[in-house]
Design a protein around this motif. Structure first.
Motif, PDB file in Angstrom:
ATOM      1  N   CYS A 198       0.841  -1.205   0.000  1.00  0.00           N
ATOM      2  CA  CYS A 198       0.000   0.000   0.000  1.00  0.00           C
ATOM      3  C   CYS A 198       0.874   1.253   0.000  1.00  0.00           C
ATOM      4  O   CYS A 198       0.588   2.223  -0.723  1.00  0.00           O
ATOM      5  CB  CYS A 198      -0.922   0.007   1.216  1.00  0.00           C
ATOM      6  SG  CYS A 198      -2.274  -1.183   1.159  1.00  0.00           S
ATOM      7  N   MET A 199       1.919   1.243   0.804  1.00  0.00           N
ATOM      8  CA  MET A 199       2.849   2.371   0.822  1.00  0.00           C
ATOM      9  C   MET A 199       3.512   2.549  -0.538  1.00  0.00           C
ATOM     10  O   MET A 199       3.576   3.664  -1.078  1.00  0.00           O
ATOM     11  CB  MET A 199       3.931   2.138   1.888  1.00  0.00           C
ATOM     12  CG  MET A 199       3.429   2.073   3.301  1.00  0.00           C
ATOM     13  SD  MET A 199       4.656   1.385   4.453  1.00  0.00           S
ATOM     14  CE  MET A 199       6.001   2.524   4.273  1.00  0.00           C
ATOM     15  N   LEU A 200       4.018   1.449  -1.088  1.00  0.00           N
ATOM     16  CA  LEU A 200       4.686   1.508  -2.392  1.00  0.00           C
ATOM     17  C   LEU A 200       3.721   1.979  -3.477  1.00  0.00           C
ATOM     18  O   LEU A 200       4.094   2.753  -4.358  1.00  0.00           O
ATOM     19  CB  LEU A 200       5.235   0.128  -2.743  1.00  0.00           C
ATOM     20  CG  LEU A 200       6.422  -0.351  -1.910  1.00  0.00           C
ATOM     21  CD1 LEU A 200       6.578  -1.863  -2.042  1.00  0.00           C
ATOM     22  CD2 LEU A 200       7.703   0.359  -2.331  1.00  0.00           C
ATOM     23  N   GLY A 201       2.468   1.503  -3.414  1.00  0.00           N
ATOM     24  CA  GLY A 201       1.494   1.908  -4.414  1.00  0.00           C
ATOM     25  C   GLY A 201       1.205   3.393  -4.366  1.00  0.00           C
ATOM     26  O   GLY A 201       1.141   4.066  -5.402  1.00  0.00           O
ATOM     27  N   SER A 202       1.026   3.935  -3.165  1.00  0.00           N
ATOM     28  CA  SER A 202       0.775   5.373  -3.051  1.00  0.00           C
ATOM     29  C   SER A 202       1.990   6.174  -3.488  1.00  0.00           C
ATOM     30  O   SER A 202       1.865   7.206  -4.151  1.00  0.00           O
ATOM     31  CB  SER A 202       0.393   5.715  -1.609  1.00  0.00           C
ATOM     32  OG  SER A 202      -0.864   5.165  -1.282  1.00  0.00           O
ATOM     33  N   ALA A 203       3.193   5.702  -3.134  1.00  0.00           N
ATOM     34  CA  ALA A 203       4.409   6.377  -3.593  1.00  0.00           C
ATOM     35  C   ALA A 203       4.512   6.336  -5.107  1.00  0.00           C
ATOM     36  O   ALA A 203       4.950   7.310  -5.748  1.00  0.00           O
ATOM     37  CB  ALA A 203       5.637   5.727  -2.954  1.00  0.00           C
ATOM     38  N   ALA A 204       4.107   5.216  -5.706  1.00  0.00           N
ATOM     39  CA  ALA A 204       4.146   5.089  -7.158  1.00  0.00           C
ATOM     40  C   ALA A 204       3.158   6.041  -7.826  1.00  0.00           C
ATOM     41  O   ALA A 204       3.470   6.665  -8.857  1.00  0.00           O
ATOM     42  CB  ALA A 204       3.831   3.649  -7.553  1.00  0.00           C
ATOM     43  N   GLU A 205       1.969   6.160  -7.263  1.00  0.00           N
ATOM     44  CA  GLU A 205       0.983   7.093  -7.812  1.00  0.00           C
ATOM     45  C   GLU A 205       1.506   8.528  -7.743  1.00  0.00           C
ATOM     46  O   GLU A 205       1.326   9.323  -8.675  1.00  0.00           O
ATOM     47  CB  GLU A 205      -0.330   6.958  -7.058  1.00  0.00           C
ATOM     48  CG  GLU A 205      -1.042   5.635  -7.311  1.00  0.00           C
ATOM     49  CD  GLU A 205      -2.050   5.277  -6.235  1.00  0.00           C
ATOM     50  OE1 GLU A 205      -2.403   6.170  -5.428  1.00  0.00           O
ATOM     51  OE2 GLU A 205      -2.466   4.111  -6.190  1.00  0.00           O
ATOM     52  N   MET A 206       2.162   8.863  -6.637  1.00  0.00           N
ATOM     53  CA  MET A 206       2.763  10.194  -6.515  1.00  0.00           C
ATOM     54  C   MET A 206       3.816  10.410  -7.588  1.00  0.00           C
ATOM     55  O   MET A 206       3.851  11.458  -8.244  1.00  0.00           O
ATOM     56  CB  MET A 206       3.386  10.359  -5.128  1.00  0.00           C
ATOM     57  CG  MET A 206       2.417  10.419  -3.978  1.00  0.00           C
ATOM     58  SD  MET A 206       3.329  10.727  -2.430  1.00  0.00           S
ATOM     59  CE  MET A 206       2.093  10.331  -1.215  1.00  0.00           C
ATOM     60  N   ARG A 207       4.678   9.419  -7.768  1.00  0.00           N
ATOM     61  CA  ARG A 207       5.762   9.577  -8.735  1.00  0.00           C
ATOM     62  C   ARG A 207       5.221   9.748 -10.155  1.00  0.00           C
ATOM     63  O   ARG A 207       5.692  10.620 -10.902  1.00  0.00           O
ATOM     64  CB  ARG A 207       6.695   8.363  -8.673  1.00  0.00           C
ATOM     65  CG  ARG A 207       7.779   8.360  -9.758  1.00  0.00           C
ATOM     66  CD  ARG A 207       8.692   9.571  -9.662  1.00  0.00           C
ATOM     67  NE  ARG A 207       9.432   9.757 -10.909  1.00  0.00           N
ATOM     68  CZ  ARG A 207      10.236  10.787 -11.163  1.00  0.00           C
ATOM     69  NH1 ARG A 207      10.389  11.742 -10.254  1.00  0.00           N
ATOM     70  NH2 ARG A 207      10.862  10.877 -12.308  1.00  0.00           N
ATOM     71  N   MET A 208       4.243   8.948 -10.556  1.00  0.00           N
ATOM     72  CA  MET A 208       3.710   9.066 -11.911  1.00  0.00           C
ATOM     73  C   MET A 208       2.981  10.395 -12.095  1.00  0.00           C
ATOM     74  O   MET A 208       3.104  11.051 -13.145  1.00  0.00           O
ATOM     75  CB  MET A 208       2.780   7.894 -12.209  1.00  0.00           C
ATOM     76  CG  MET A 208       2.197   7.887 -13.622  1.00  0.00           C
ATOM     77  SD  MET A 208       3.419   7.968 -14.962  1.00  0.00           S
ATOM     78  CE  MET A 208       4.168   6.346 -14.888  1.00  0.00           C
ATOM     79  N   ALA A 209       2.234  10.821 -11.093  1.00  0.00           N
ATOM     80  CA  ALA A 209       1.551  12.106 -11.173  1.00  0.00           C
ATOM     81  C   ALA A 209       2.561  13.246 -11.269  1.00  0.00           C
ATOM     82  O   ALA A 209       2.399  14.191 -12.060  1.00  0.00           O
ATOM     83  CB  ALA A 209       0.638  12.302  -9.969  1.00  0.00           C
TER      84      ALA A 209
END
Length: 533
Positions: free
Chosen positions: A295-306
């Motif tokens: 969940c942490m990695l997924g939210s970090a990934a969404e931040m990075r792509m955005a």
């Protein structure tokens, strides 16, 4: 027809490894440097072919076919072919099983990096990938499930509805939540009645959220005679027959469109016990830590792509006589987003290292126990506001489905809800502080490792020692937020990251607003922006 002008070029294809200095540094810092080649290969694939596949996989949502044309019950979930292509690529490259089929030092960090890359381009498929990965330790506890554990870890994807004996690889889903209980799984009413064969049961009841119903098997909780117990429930029995459960409907969700979630009824479904009766929650604790990390990695990934899309747009779009990226207020917004994105990744990868070492280092295990709840709370809470701010950088273009940002925005709230909402995480942190002195000690050892590197962190560490002594439940959210920011600062400072000083001054010491883009005037954000792009 008028030709469009002042528009950015296409975002992809994109090398998600070459473009992400924070990721490259984190992989090396947290002990996965030996796996860099594997990660780089997947980063290039994700930013090109998988990015292209993701749009139709997301738009063409899964459909439930309860019956075939002859009236026979089939309970089949049908997907766009791109969904299966994404799953195959992810599993073959180790997103689900690398930690288990290629064990080595740093392999959990490497798998975390792969998961981070995959989630950037297609987060919906991350759900079954995460559950398959997290289920392996539980399956390995039960010798009779050795084949399941091995095939869940294997780098092979097979979408056919056949018994696992006919497959080289399998995927796993979960069924924990019931209508009356929600996060309070002890209130579950699904009944497990023992069968003649030792360790096997018939399950009767329901699940309100039955994740990834196309999977080969599911870890479910049910009430056995000895109490709440964990079970593996296969979709197909060894002879090929359908197990005795029906899919009631697919959930019509805010986001996560490429993935199917369902409601299910068990009608005496065959299942095998994992662990002892009455120890269901204890059995799945390893899974919870792994899924919370994702969940942490997924939210970090969404931040990075955005952020990557916002930077791409701002570097090519002009307004009022100059590029957006050269305008002071936009630079403040972008730099603030870049600080947040790198801090989210840095803490997630630090927790991945703790998970990697947990089996051989008691201190790292204690740190992983408390840091997953801290990070899961804070990073997942930040993602929705972050993605919305990135959308605003693109203006109307960020609100249009042809960009990936609406998809990310719909996806962003999910990780704060899945595997325990914000209040659950905060209560878990309080329990760790009260009942597990080794977790509190590990937390402060992490902060003390950065002692003397920044006055703002030193002062906050002192304040946190007092605040964690006898915390009140009503104030738990504020406490966990502060603990998360201090952990992020500690990791960034020890990494000597270009953003560390500004992060500490803006998050720990400075007076800043409640939205992004409120960094103190006069700060030099050029190094932060240069690193982010």
């Amino acid at each position: 027809m008028t030709e469009p002008t002042n528009q950015p070029p296409e975002f992809a294809p994109r090398d998600l490894w070459a473009d992400d200095a924070a990721l490259r540094d984190a992989v090396a810092r947290e002990g996965a440097g030996a796996h860099a080649g594997r990660i780089e290969t997947y980063a290039r694939l994700a930013g090109d072919a998988l990015y292209a596949l993701s749009f139709d996989a997301h738009r063409d949502r899964p459909r439930l076919r309860t019956h075939d044309r002859f009236g026979a019950r089939i309970d089949r979930v049908e997907f766009h072919p791109n969904y299966h292509a994404l799953m195959q690529a992810a599993i073959e490259h180790g997103v689900a099983g690398l930690s288990w089929h290629a064990p080595a030092q740093g392999v959990h960090v490497a798998r975390a990096a792969l998961s981070y890359l995959h989630h950037q381009v297609e987060p919906g498929t991350s759900c079954p990938l995460t559950m398959t990965h997290a289920a392996v330790p539980a399956l390995r506890r039960e010798p009779t499930l050795a084949e399941w554990a091995a095939k869940a870890a294997a780098p092979h994807y097979d979408a056919r509805e056949v018994p696992i004996g006919d497959k080289r690889g399998v995927t796993l889903g979960m069924g924990m939540t019931e209508t009356q209980g929600g996060s309070d799984v002890r209130a579950n009413t699904t009944r497990a009645d023992a069968l003649a064969e030792t360790g096997t049961y018939a399950l009767t009841g329901h699940k309100w959220f039955f994740s990834a119903p196309m999977s080969d098997g599911f870890l479910v909780l049910a009430q056995a005679p000895g109490g709440l117990t964990c079970f593996l429930l296969p979709r197909r029995l060894p002879d090929g027959a359908r197990n005795a459960f029906t899919l009631v409907r697919l959930k019509d969700k805010l986001g996560d469109w490429s993935n199917a979630s369902s409601e299910v009824e068990f009608q005496g479904a065959w299942a095998r016990r994992i662990g002892d009766e009455g120890r269901g929650i204890a059995t799945i604790l390893d899974m919870v830590m792994l899924t919370r990390l994702d969940c942490m990695l997924g939210s970090a990934a969404e931040m990075r792509m955005a952020l990557a899309h916002a930077l791409h747009h701002a570097r090519h779009r002009s307004a009022f006589g100059k590029l957006l990226v050269d305008q002071p207020l936009m630079r403040n917004v972008l730099a603030d987003l870049a600080l947040e994105a790198e801090a989210a990744l840095a803490l997630s990868m630090r927790v991945a290292r703790a998970v990697d070492a947990a089996g051989r280092d008691a201190g790292e295990a204690a740190f992983a126990r408390i840091a997953t709840a801290i990070g899961k709370y804070w990073i997942c809470k930040r993602a929705p506001a972050f993605v919305n701010e990135a959308q605003e950088c693109l203006g109307g273009a960020g609100y249009v489905e042809e960009s990936i940002l609406p998809r990310l925005y719909r996806q962003a709230p999910l990780n704060s809800i899945w595997e325990g909402s914000g209040n659950i995480q905060c209560l878990d942190v309080l329990r760790a502080l009260h009942r597990e002195p080794e977790s509190a000690a590990a937390f402060f050892a992490e902060l003390d490792a950065a002692s003397g590197l920044h006055a703002a962190l030193d002062a906050e560490t002192t304040r946190l020692r007092d605040a964690t002594g006898a915390p009140q439940e009503a104030e738990a959210r504020m406490l966990v937020e502060r603990m998360a920011l201090a952990l992020q600062a500690s990791v960034l400072l020890r990494a000597n990251a270009a953003c560390a000083d500004l992060f500490c001054r803006s998050r720990l010491a400075g007076a800043r607003g409640q939205v992004f883009g409120t960094l103190p005037a006069g700060d030099d954000v050029a190094p932060v922006l240069s690193r982010a792009r």
